[in-house]
Enzyme design. Sequence first.
Site, PDB file in Angstrom:
ATOM      1  N   LYS A 147       0.843  -1.309   0.144  1.00 43.91           N
ATOM      2  CA  LYS A 147      -0.092  -0.047   0.024  1.00 43.91           C
ATOM      3  C   LYS A 147       0.812   1.210  -0.026  1.00 43.91           C
ATOM      4  O   LYS A 147       2.102   1.199   0.462  1.00 43.91           O
ATOM      5  CB  LYS A 147      -0.782  -0.006   1.153  1.00 43.91           C
ATOM      6  CG  LYS A 147      -0.375   0.073   2.532  1.00 43.91           C
ATOM      7  CD  LYS A 147       0.148   1.298   3.143  1.00 43.91           C
ATOM      8  CE  LYS A 147       0.846   1.240   4.583  1.00 43.91           C
ATOM      9  NZ  LYS A 147       1.620   2.388   4.790  1.00 43.91           N
ATOM     10  N   ASP A 167      -3.120  -1.681   9.846  1.00 48.93           N
ATOM     11  CA  ASP A 167      -2.833  -1.696   8.561  1.00 48.93           C
ATOM     12  C   ASP A 167      -3.509  -2.971   7.841  1.00 48.93           C
ATOM     13  O   ASP A 167      -3.604  -3.235   6.801  1.00 48.93           O
ATOM     14  CB  ASP A 167      -1.612  -1.471   7.933  1.00 48.93           C
ATOM     15  CG  ASP A 167      -1.014  -0.013   8.101  1.00 48.93           C
ATOM     16  OD1 ASP A 167      -1.943   0.902   8.526  1.00 48.93           O
ATOM     17  OD2 ASP A 167       0.153   0.279   7.952  1.00 48.93           O
TER      18      ASP A 167
END
Length: 297
Positions: free
Chosen positions: A10, A137
Amino acid sequence: MSVTVRVPAKVNVQLAVGAARPDGFHDLANVFLAVGLYDEVTVTPADGLRITCSGPDAAQVPLDASNLAARAALALAARYGIAPDVHLHIDKDIPVAGGMAGGSADGAGALLACDALWSTGASREELLGICAELGSDVPFSLVGGAALGTGRGERLTPVEVGGTFHWVFAVADGGLSTPAVYGEFDRLTAGTRVPGPVASERLLDALRTGDAQALAGALSNDLQAPALSLRPSLADTLAAGTGAGALAALVSGSGPTTAFLTEDEASARKVADALTASGTCRTARTAVSPAPGATLR
């Protein structure tokens, strides 16, 4: 029998950080984009829980119960009363300790792979709940695409993306500790009023319209200053990428990987070549976003 899951890295196109909470975490407005750099996690029945890893920087990956992939397998096994007797193999391509959620990706990948191997029947909501327990996350690594993360980043709202964005990621030598970067944020902001984090409408509009120029003007990361404070040499990498024609540059998450938004694929290749030649990073990788989340292969 074995099950393999591919899971993306990401980039945080916005990372707004609030003041430290009593529990030590920070409230965030965290706009995630999944990018096309992937780890693959393969699970195979075994006599006990075992982890192996291959790929770049595999030697830096812990192979004990501290690894998020192992923690994911243990958490799912405990919930369903299953013996966690699996061999977890991580084929690593996401930079290690690089601010691109590689460890979180491995946790999400192991969770989905073990769920399929053991046929638990867990709902998506259950899996996301386990992800949130594992780390801030990890839920996004499962979901992928684009999302706004609030709370400490684990509460996700999907974000619309109207096009493809081209990136270059400059991989630094060594890692940066996420807790150390947050600690430096607290030090740098001590005695000041830290505003509550809010998602940027300008940035969300740029994502919706697929406008790379507009997105370049809206990128922000409140952890960039502390990351640069701890690793001043990253400023040279950022300058090298923008000097080579990147539309914008920022530290990816807590760093030390740096991210460069470019106009198109040809521009990305040019920036990557310039970064590699600059001597300011170990290597440079191109990728596009958004990318799908954890996916069974």
